[in-house]
Design a protein around this motif. Structure first.
Motif, PDB file in Angstrom:
ATOM      1  N   CYS A 120       0.801  -1.204  -0.011  1.00 59.09           N
ATOM      2  CA  CYS A 120       0.161  -0.439   0.362  1.00 59.09           C
ATOM      3  C   CYS A 120       0.718   1.158   0.342  1.00 59.09           C
ATOM      4  O   CYS A 120       0.352   2.214  -0.849  1.00 59.09           O
ATOM      5  N   GLY A 121       2.269   1.015   0.961  1.00 58.93           N
ATOM      6  CA  GLY A 121       2.915   2.809   0.937  1.00 58.93           C
ATOM      7  C   GLY A 121       3.366   2.709  -0.687  1.00 58.93           C
ATOM      8  O   GLY A 121       3.614   3.760  -1.245  1.00 58.93           O
ATOM      9  N   VAL A 122       4.041   1.546  -1.388  1.00 58.17           N
ATOM     10  CA  VAL A 122       4.694   1.625  -2.558  1.00 58.17           C
ATOM     11  C   VAL A 122       3.408   1.920  -3.428  1.00 58.17           C
ATOM     12  O   VAL A 122       3.720   3.242  -4.775  1.00 58.17           O
ATOM     13  N   LEU A 123       1.773   1.922  -3.932  1.00 60.95           N
ATOM     14  CA  LEU A 123       1.246   1.952  -4.476  1.00 60.95           C
ATOM     15  C   LEU A 123       1.013   3.946  -4.090  1.00 60.95           C
ATOM     16  O   LEU A 123       0.676   4.448  -4.462  1.00 60.95           O
ATOM     17  N   ASN A 124       0.485   3.881  -2.805  1.00 57.20           N
ATOM     18  CA  ASN A 124       0.630   5.487  -2.505  1.00 57.20           C
ATOM     19  C   ASN A 124       1.308   6.600  -3.116  1.00 57.20           C
ATOM     20  O   ASN A 124       1.415   7.552  -3.628  1.00 57.20           O
ATOM     21  N   HIS A 125       2.790   5.869  -3.406  1.00 61.47           N
ATOM     22  CA  HIS A 125       3.774   6.837  -3.520  1.00 61.47           C
ATOM     23  C   HIS A 125       4.005   6.980  -5.266  1.00 61.47           C
ATOM     24  O   HIS A 125       3.360   7.376  -6.190  1.00 61.47           O
ATOM     25  N   ARG A 126       3.606   5.406  -5.954  1.00 63.93           N
ATOM     26  CA  ARG A 126       3.381   5.458  -6.870  1.00 63.93           C
ATOM     27  C   ARG A 126       2.203   6.811  -7.955  1.00 63.93           C
ATOM     28  O   ARG A 126       2.451   6.874  -8.987  1.00 63.93           O
ATOM     29  N   ASN A 127       1.275   6.609  -6.831  1.00 66.92           N
ATOM     30  CA  ASN A 127      -0.152   7.267  -7.499  1.00 66.92           C
ATOM     31  C   ASN A 127       0.095   8.729  -7.254  1.00 66.92           C
ATOM     32  O   ASN A 127      -0.394   9.606  -8.182  1.00 66.92           O
ATOM     33  N   ARG A 128       1.110   9.419  -6.247  1.00 63.69           N
ATOM     34  CA  ARG A 128       1.563  10.438  -5.715  1.00 63.69           C
ATOM     35  C   ARG A 128       2.201  11.198  -6.635  1.00 63.69           C
ATOM     36  O   ARG A 128       1.662  11.873  -7.920  1.00 63.69           O
ATOM     37  N   MET A 129       2.974  10.045  -7.299  1.00 65.13           N
ATOM     38  CA  MET A 129       4.031  10.347  -8.349  1.00 65.13           C
ATOM     39  C   MET A 129       3.512  10.449  -9.623  1.00 65.13           C
ATOM     40  O   MET A 129       3.445  11.414 -10.528  1.00 65.13           O
ATOM     41  N   ALA A 130       2.792   9.661  -9.873  1.00 66.28           N
ATOM     42  CA  ALA A 130       1.903   9.638 -11.131  1.00 66.28           C
ATOM     43  C   ALA A 130       0.962  10.936 -11.978  1.00 66.28           C
ATOM     44  O   ALA A 130       1.389  11.617 -12.717  1.00 66.28           O
ATOM     45  N   GLN A 131       0.351  12.074 -10.424  1.00 67.23           N
ATOM     46  CA  GLN A 131      -0.387  12.628 -10.253  1.00 67.23           C
ATOM     47  C   GLN A 131       0.853  14.069 -11.049  1.00 67.23           C
ATOM     48  O   GLN A 131       0.135  14.616 -11.394  1.00 67.23           O
ATOM     49  N   GLN A 132       1.976  13.891 -10.282  1.00 68.31           N
ATOM     50  CA  GLN A 132       2.234  15.261 -10.530  1.00 68.31           C
ATOM     51  C   GLN A 132       3.073  15.034 -11.596  1.00 68.31           C
ATOM     52  O   GLN A 132       3.527  16.345 -12.062  1.00 68.31           O
TER      53      GLN A 132
END
Length: 1023
Positions: free
Chosen positions: A826-838
């Motif tokens: 979940c931590g990895v996916l939250n990071h990837r999701n946030r980076m994708a938006q940015q």
């Protein structure tokens, strides 16, 4: 050969047990040298003719020690370094010291073209050594490396063609011992020097050459033991440092103080004490006399750095002396904003977040003549303004000007004003679209490499000719006869959802949401699954898409295209006429979509009464049910927040932006969204029943009251109250916040409310209490992501958990039940999701700069944030934001060339900028800039001259206020109501670089996750 070691130890229970360790030694471990005829290899990795250089003219193999890989991994990754023997001793030490570097080393080893060979010296009969008495583990390992080097040298000395072995170490004592034993040993710097490669020399990590060590600038960081004890005792507070976007001399951590979560401000270079954005730090609170009522709110550039630091110090000294720093003409009344905010200083670093940074060299630091190859120290500006300047040494200074380069941080000693790093590589010319796109992908940690051959080998061998076979129907329901259809944006190729509706004899409806069955093709644990988990999400840029899965799956075999049979995972409800759920079930299925429609095509079918085919009738029923579902959500307190609604039109061949258009939303956008939301909620409840401790869910935390303070104060002057005690009261407040003569006000308020929200997050159900599961924005107790497995790995995991929940015969491993692993994922996916938006927002910013290049536009905008020396303006027509400085600098094209001088000052009582003329009591300032105010701005691109000017090394969107000039600054009036009303008819919501946007979790309009302001090659976001 077997070696045994026996010893006894005492357990926690007090028992004494005998432990036997067995260590097997072999004499059949080969050297892997191609020319060796003794070992009897089945496969060789070390070539028969390795490279030479000036220092070692004989072909040779390299045996590095551990620190070479730890400190110089960037050099070792370069193709010039080949034929390397990686000792088992070294590999295990690297793994223990740094997992990221270990992974990079394993990647090099896996590339056979690099000729890196792992030699198991710890299991070779002639190279294994025992630890001597009083010998440290480090000394033992150094000796093991020397022993292995000597064995290799003796083993290959008679090869033809002749080769030798060189030990590479930066440890002078280790080299001396090696040379005393007649071994060839060299430091990495001497070896790279002999290659005559300036780029490799620049990549050398050597902080000593860059640190003059003359003056202590920063306090010493406390030891880990001291920090741990201080955090446990409550003296220090731990948190992740976030640096301000507008002021790199200001940061903050979010932590728990006295049982209450809150923010601690850290202001000034000395108090930040060598932190870099994202570091995990320990902070000590300053005396209350040095606390601030608000963050500084100052926008600064490097040129203003010294002045700002002096200003901060003066302000802190004044606060310590209890001097009155308020404005002389400000009201003495108190407000919520007058409450001092805790301030602190960094006393230690718990975990660094250093990475490789993209940016450019400061031209001013190059003081050698053109063509000179002498090494000089230069300063590097990262593209991310939060990152401090980095000092590094290079022999290529002049050739690197005008280029985007990558630099890594090595250290930050107390005596160095800036961190010290080394050059990695160049990316290309600044301003080039492909170069800038690579920069933003690297800066946001987006994996964009091509899928490996091993991953692609796991695709169906039939390729595009794959079709549903009779054996695929086992365990699936046949829905091919149903009138299933999909509704997507135009040009969408990765269609991962479809719908159907059937009337039932009892007057109710059977409604189905059918989602692509990605897990049929992506098996748990294989290389494709690992790659998808690492990527986490598909990333949508303005002009292209970075896929999570290979295109064969994403745009073909898993895409629910019309008139082809596809495998699906279906959620089937029975709904009554009021859209209430009577029953829900889930099943694997086979579907054959009857139509792949765009939103516009679906809307035209609804509106055209002449169309009475079964698919169209079904869409009309779904539309009516969707409206009722939406009303139920709103009645329960679901929020309706504004979202970006503009997109670029791109030139067909060059993909350059040629126009910006407003996006029109239709009823069918909401139709799809409502049923996706319903499916996600239904699935969340089901998987939580089956996996109460490890279900992958999604929450949206309740925003703290402090987030709304400025907004509440800003709207109070209009007689409007924002009640955020619950999502329902907030929703009602937004619905009631209407100014009849200012139609755009409500939408602007919703945009600014979005910025008060918290980020929605994936979480493991066993890591939170049930009340914390709640999704504030959607007003639901359970939520997850199920509906987009083609482009979100979270949905893939949810599909697996749902399948296990509905079929008792399904076998599943620990990946679905291991709480710790699920939490980590979940931590990895939250990071990837946030980076994708940015990354998507950065792509929009890049194309905005391309659109405005060589243009000057005049447009109306709205003030959405007040800073101490500037304010931020939103321009709805283009969906962009920009900073307008409170200075006398004239816009481009005016005749006024005077140096900028501040003429507006910040009034904390009104949270506004106002002119400084003397006012009588009750008199309004001649110029006052407040939230929600409407202004006229001039938009252009400002090239950053620090990078050299040509093409702009750090281009910025520049906004200037237009005439009429009032004492050096111009405004368009204080919210001229007639102008607002005239403009609001065509205004749309802006791109929001800091907004929560709920990631498609149920805002009022359809969103694409990760940057829905753009026209792109892909997909909308679904809930």
């Amino acid at each position: 050969m077997l070696r045994q070691k026996q010893f006894v130890k005492k357990t926690k229970a007090g028992k004494v047990v005998k432990v036997v360790k067995e260590h097997y030694l072999r004499d059949d471990i080969w050297c892997s040298a191609e020319a060796c005829k003794v070992c009897g290899h089945t496969e060789t990795l070390l070539s028969a003719t390795p490279s030479t250089n000036k220092l070692f003219p004989l072909p040779h193999y390299i045996i590095p020690d551990t620190n070479i890989f730890i400190n110089q991994i960037d050099v070792m990754e370069k193709p010039q370094i080949t034929n390397v023997v990686v000792l088992q001793t070294v590999l295990e030490e690297v793994k223990h010291l740094s997992l990221p570097i270990y992974k990079r080393l394993r990647d090099i080893i896996g590339n056979k073209e690099r000729h890196f060979y792992v030699f198991s010296n710890e299991h070779h009969r002639e190279t294994f050594i025992e630890k001597l008495k009083d010998e440290s583990p480090n000394d033992r390992n150094d000796r093991a490396i020397r022993v292995a080097t000597k064995w290799y040298g003796n083993h290959v000395q008679n090869l033809k063609p002749k080769v030798s072995v060189v030990m590479m170490t930066d440890d002078a004592a280790n080299r001396a011992k090696a040379e005393a034993d007649s071994l060839q040993a060299v430091s990495v710097k001497r070896y790279i020097d002999a290659l005559d490669n300036p780029e490799l020399l620049d990549m050398m990590s050597d902080a000593k050459e860059l640190d003059d060590g003359k003056q202590l600038i920063y306090d010493e960081h406390l030891s880990p033991a001291h920090l741990s004890n201080g955090i446990k005792s409550g003296k220090y507070y731990q948190g992740k440092i976030g640096i301000s976007t507008h002021n790199y001399l200001e940061g903050s951590i979010y932590t728990k103080m006295n049982g209450v979560e809150g923010t601690i401000l850290i202001v000034g270079r000395e108090h930040l004490n060598r932190v870099v954005d994202g570091d995990i730090v320990a902070v000590e609170l300053l005396p209350k006399s040095e606390w601030r009522t608000t963050p500084t709110g100052v926008v600064i550039d490097e040129e203003e750095e010294k002045q700002e630091e002096e200003s901060l110090k003066a302000e802190q000294q004044a606060a310590a002396a209890n001097e009155d720093t308020a404005m002389t003409d400000a009201s003495s009344k108190t407000s919520k904003l007058d409450t001092p905010q805790p301030c602190g200083k960094v006393v230690g670093i718990i975990r660094r977040n250093w990475r490789q940074y993209c940016g450019f060299i400061d031209r001013k630091t190059i003081n050698t003549p053109a063509g000179s190859s002498a090494p000089i120290n230069v300063l590097f500006y990262a593209m991310e303004s939060k990152i401090p300047k980095i000092r590094f040494r290079t022999r290529q200074a002049h050739s690197l000007l005008g280029q985007r380069v990558i630099v890594s941080i090595d250290s930050w000693p107390r005596t160095s004003r800036y961190p010290i790093g080394h050059f990695i590589r160049t990316l290309g010319e600044a301003g080039d679209k492909s170069t800038e796109t690579e920069v933003l992908l690297l800066e946001h940690d987006v994996p964009f490499h091509e899928f490996s051959k091993q991953v692609l080998s796991l695709l169906p061998v039939e390729g595009e000719n794959w079709v549903v076979q009779p054996e695929h129907f086992v365990g699936r329901e046949d829905f091919r006869s149903l009138n299933v259809c999909s509704i997507d944006p135009p040009g969408c190729t990765d269609i991962d959802d479809a719908l159907h509706v059937v009337g039932l004899p009892n007057g109710n409806y059977q409604v189905g949401v059918h989602i692509a069955d990605v897990t049929h093709f992506v098996k748990a644990g294989n290389l494709m699954d690992q790659e998808a988990a690492s990527r986490g999400t598909t990333v949508y840029l303005v002009d292209k898409r970075i896929d999570m899965l290979p295109a064969l799956l994403g745009t073909n075999l898993c895409s629910l295209r019309s008139n082809v049979e596809r495998l699906a995972f279906s959620c089937i409800w029975e709904l009554n006429e009021d859209a209430e759920i009577v029953h829900v079930r889930f099943t694997k299925s086979v579907i054959a979509s009857k139509a792949s429609l765009t939103y516009e095509e679906a809307q035209n079918r609804i509106d055209d009464d002449r169309m009475q085919d079964d698919v169209t009738k079904g869409i009309r029923v779904l539309n009516q049910l969707a409206k009722k579902l939406k009303q139920k959500r709103l009645d329960a307190g679901a929020l309706t927040l504004a979202s970006p609604e503009v997109r670029f039109n791109l030139e067909r061949d060059t993909q350059d932006p040629v126009d910006v258009e407003m996006k029109e939303l239709k009823e069918t956008n909401a139709l799809v969204e409502e049923f996706m939301l319903l499916a996600n909620i239904s699935v969340a409840k089901k998987i939580f029943e089956k996996f109460p401790d490890s279900a992958m869910l999604r929450c949206h935390p309740t925003p703290p009251a402090a987030n709304f303070e400025k907004l509440e104060k800003a709207v109070s002057r209009f007689g409007i109250t924002v009640d955020h005690s619950t999502s329902k009261t907030l929703s009602d407040s937004l619905d009631n916040a209407v100014l009849p003569d200012e139609p755009y006000f409500n939408k602007l308020l919703r945009i600014m409310t979005t910025r008060c929200m918290m980020q929605a997050l994936y979480f493991c159900s066993g890591s939170m209490t049930i009340p914390e599961f709640r999704h504030y924005g959607l007003a639901t107790d359970y939520y997850t992501h199920f509906t987009s497995p083609i482009r979100r790995y979270s949905d893939v995991m949810v599909h697996r958990q749902l399948h296990a929940a509905i079929d008792s015969d399904v076998s599943y491993g620990h990946e679905l039940t291991d709480k710790e692993n699920m939490n980590e994922l979940c931590g990895v996916l939250n990071h990837r999701n946030r980076m994708a938006q940015q990354a998507a927002r950065s792509s929009v910013e890049l194309f905005t700069h391309l659109f405005f290049k060589n243009k000057v536009e005049e447009e109306e905008g709205y003030v959405i944030r007040i800073l101490k020396n500037a304010f931020i303006v939103l321009v709805p027509k283009y969906g962009i934001e920009g900073i307008v400085y409170a200075s006398a600098k004239a816009p481009a094209g005016t005749t006024e060339d005077a140096a900028p001088q501040p003429i507006l000052v910040y009034n904390p009582e009104t949270d506004s900028l106002q002119s400084t003329e003397h006012l009588e009591e009750g008199q309004t300032p001649k110029v006052q800039v407040q939230l929600f105010q409407k202004v006229m701005v001039q938009i252009s691109i400002d090239d950053d001259l620090r990078g050299g000017g040509e093409g702009g090394m750090r281009q910025k969107l520049k906004m200037s206020l237009l005439k009429p000039w009032i004492e050096g600054i111009s405004v368009h009036g204080i919210c001229n109501k007639d102008d607002v009303e005239a403009h609001a008819a065509t205004a749309v919501a802006p791109a929001d670089p800091t907004a929560f946007l709920m990631n498609g979790d149920g805002a009022s309009t359809k969103k694409r996750e990760g940057g829905d302001t753009v026209k792109r090659a892909g997909k909308r976001s679904k809930a």
